[in-house]
Design an enzyme around this catalytic site. Structure first.
Site, PDB file in Angstrom:
ATOM      1  CD1 TRP A 100      -1.902  -1.635  -1.569  1.00 37.87           C
ATOM      2  CD2 TRP A 100      -0.135  -0.567  -0.736  1.00 37.87           C
ATOM      3  NE1 TRP A 100      -1.509  -2.301  -0.439  1.00 37.87           N
ATOM      4  CE2 TRP A 100      -0.435  -1.670   0.099  1.00 37.87           C
ATOM      5  CE3 TRP A 100       0.936   0.254  -0.392  1.00 37.87           C
ATOM      6  CZ2 TRP A 100       0.305  -1.965   1.244  1.00 37.87           C
ATOM      7  CZ3 TRP A 100       1.678  -0.040   0.749  1.00 37.87           C
ATOM      8  CH2 TRP A 100       1.362  -1.133   1.546  1.00 37.87           C
ATOM      9  CG  ASP A 167       1.703  -1.355  -7.110  1.00 39.05           C
ATOM     10  OD1 ASP A 167       2.177  -2.500  -7.167  1.00 39.05           O
ATOM     11  OD2 ASP A 167       1.439  -0.773  -6.034  1.00 39.05           O
ATOM     12  CE  LYS A 191       1.909  -7.334  -1.702  1.00 35.05           C
ATOM     13  NZ  LYS A 191       1.660  -7.615  -0.277  1.00 35.05           N
TER      14      LYS A 191
HETATM   15  C1  LIG Z   1      -0.460  -3.288  -4.422  1.00 30.47           C
HETATM   16  C2  LIG Z   1       0.665  -3.012  -3.479  1.00 30.47           C
HETATM   17  N1  LIG Z   1       1.519  -2.014  -3.766  1.00 30.47           N
HETATM   18  C3  LIG Z   1       2.552  -1.718  -2.953  1.00 30.47           C
HETATM   19  C4  LIG Z   1       2.773  -2.418  -1.789  1.00 30.47           C
HETATM   20  C5  LIG Z   1       3.940  -2.039  -0.918  1.00 30.47           C
HETATM   21  O1  LIG Z   1       4.947  -2.935  -1.150  1.00 30.47           O
HETATM   22  P1  LIG Z   1       6.339  -2.917  -0.354  1.00 30.47           P
HETATM   23  O2  LIG Z   1       6.053  -3.340   1.032  1.00 30.47           O
HETATM   24  O3  LIG Z   1       7.158  -3.899  -1.148  1.00 30.47           O
HETATM   25  O4  LIG Z   1       6.895  -1.532  -0.423  1.00 30.47           O
HETATM   26  C6  LIG Z   1       1.923  -3.468  -1.455  1.00 30.47           C
HETATM   27  C7  LIG Z   1       2.154  -4.244  -0.207  1.00 30.47           C
HETATM   28  O5  LIG Z   1       1.340  -4.969   0.291  1.00 30.47           O
HETATM   29  C8  LIG Z   1       0.843  -3.765  -2.314  1.00 30.47           C
HETATM   30  O6  LIG Z   1      -0.012  -4.754  -2.019  1.00 30.47           O
END
Ligand SMILES: Cc1ncc(COP(=O)(O)O)c(C=O)c1O
Length: 354
Positions: A100, A167, A191
């Site tokens: 991520w 994030d 989540k």
């Molecule tokens: C730490 C983290 N950041 C970003 C994301 C991406 O999120 P989204 O699917 O809402 O764009 C995730 C998805 O699992 C994640 O776990």
């Protein structure tokens, strides 16, 4: 019978949230209309949005005069580009703790110079780098506070003179940290907050003066703040589920209480991983996440046996992410202790029969 849901996201919410959210689809607050058929400008929905925004700031222990919050669309993935579009004029620092962070850096590079100040890629992201090159003149420093895929988590917030962005998609509202160290926090709802479809952004009001270029309205934080998170039609159902689960959290003692429970739940599982000769943990012990517990079988050829036992006990969603393999038990705020105990019992049973 309801399964024990260890899915990494979308993921478990409390039963109370599921039942109130279901009622609202048929008849919101007894107004004779469904939540998903009323205008987002109606007083009933405006009240939902206002309360969800206020409660999110309040639960994080932040002051409403300093911070505001938004419920946006496009997932955390849109925040990867939005933070840079708004705030990256020259240089930004990123600490790379997994996929991520890599995705966040990729988007930011479209807008300015991105410095990877530290990385744990050398060990397939099984740890959090403690040292980083504290660059002096950064527009912001970005971290991923909890790495959903690898099961690592920051237990000490990095010290920096720059604006700190995080994030927190997979650990917001799960533990008591000093959230005021951050100028901007974002988290996909699916989540630890609510249903998929919205992303919570918590932003320091003073940061809004630092928007560094002309940004199209939908991607401009100030436009959304000025319109009270209602610049366009918000994802009404997702926002309502967020409100319900934030209220559930507040009613159950807020972050202080949930943190205690989360620590106990994760300890239960990590203790078994460390004790049981058939399993090994993936993440470095000091950096283990209290939200996503990653582990492997010592002998991968026994996978079918363990999977069968898990299924027989109604366990769902424990397969690890495809980039890591093994297992991942996501034990977010709404995960009851009994589900973790069920998984531990299955691990013990597996050890006994193998
Ligand atoms: C730490 C983290 N950041 C970003 C994301 C991406 O999120 P989204 O699917 O809402 O764009 C995730 C998805 O699992 C994640 O776990």
């Amino acid at each position: 019978m309801k399964k024990h849901n260890f899915s990494a996201g979308p993921s478990i919410l409390s039963n109370e949230v599921f039942s109130k959210a279901s009622e609202s689809v048929l008849n919101l607050n007894n107004i004779g209309l469904s939540l998903i058929e009323i205008s987002h400008r109606s007083k009933d929905f405006v009240a939902i949005m206002e309360e969800a925004r206020e409660l999110s700031i309040d639960l994080l222990g932040l002051k409403a005069e300093d911070y505001t919050s938004l419920f946006l669309q496009g997932g955390a993935s849109t925040q990867f580009l939005m933070i840079a579009y708004n705030f990256l004029s020259n240089d930004a620092g990123y600490i790379n703790t997994g996929s991520w962070s890599v995705k966040a850096m990729k988007e930011a590079k479209l807008f300015g110079e991105v410095h990877e100040l530290a990385s744990s890629a050398d060990k397939n992201f099984n740890y959090i780098p403690k040292e980083f090159n504290n660059h002096n003149s950064l527009d912001y420093l970005h971290i991923t506070s909890n790495n959903t895929i690898f099961g690592t988590q920051y237990h000490h917030i990095p010290e920096t003179n720059s604006n700190l962005f995080a994030d927190m998609s997979s650990d917001i509202f799960s533990r008591n940290i000093d959230y005021s160290k951050f100028s901007l926090i974002y988290a996909g709802a699916q989540k630890n907050i609510g249903a998929a479809g919205t992303t919570l952004v918590v932003i320091k009001k003073s940061l809004l003066d630092k928007i560094c270029r002309d940004v199209p309205s939908m991607l401009n934080y100030k436009v959304h703040v000025d319109k009270d998170s209602m610049f366009n039609t918000p994802p009404v159902f997702a926002v309502y589920t967020c409100l319900l689960s934030l209220k559930w959290l507040a009613k159950n003692g807020g972050i202080d209480e949930i943190e205690k429970k989360n620590i106990l739940k994760s300890k239960l599982l990590y203790d078994e991983i460390d004790r049981n000769s058939q399993f090994e943990g993936f993440a470095n012990i000091d950096d283990r996440s209290i939200m996503n517990v990653t582990f492997n079988l010592v002998d991968e050829s026994k996978k079918e046996v363990f999977d069968k036992l898990s299924q027989e006990s109604n366990i769902s969603g424990i397969n690890g992410h495809r980039s890591v393999g093994g297992y991942r038990a996501s034990i977010y705020n709404a995960m009851p202790n009994e589900s973790v105990q069920t998984l531990v019992d299955v691990m013990k049973k597996f050890e006994n029969i193998i």
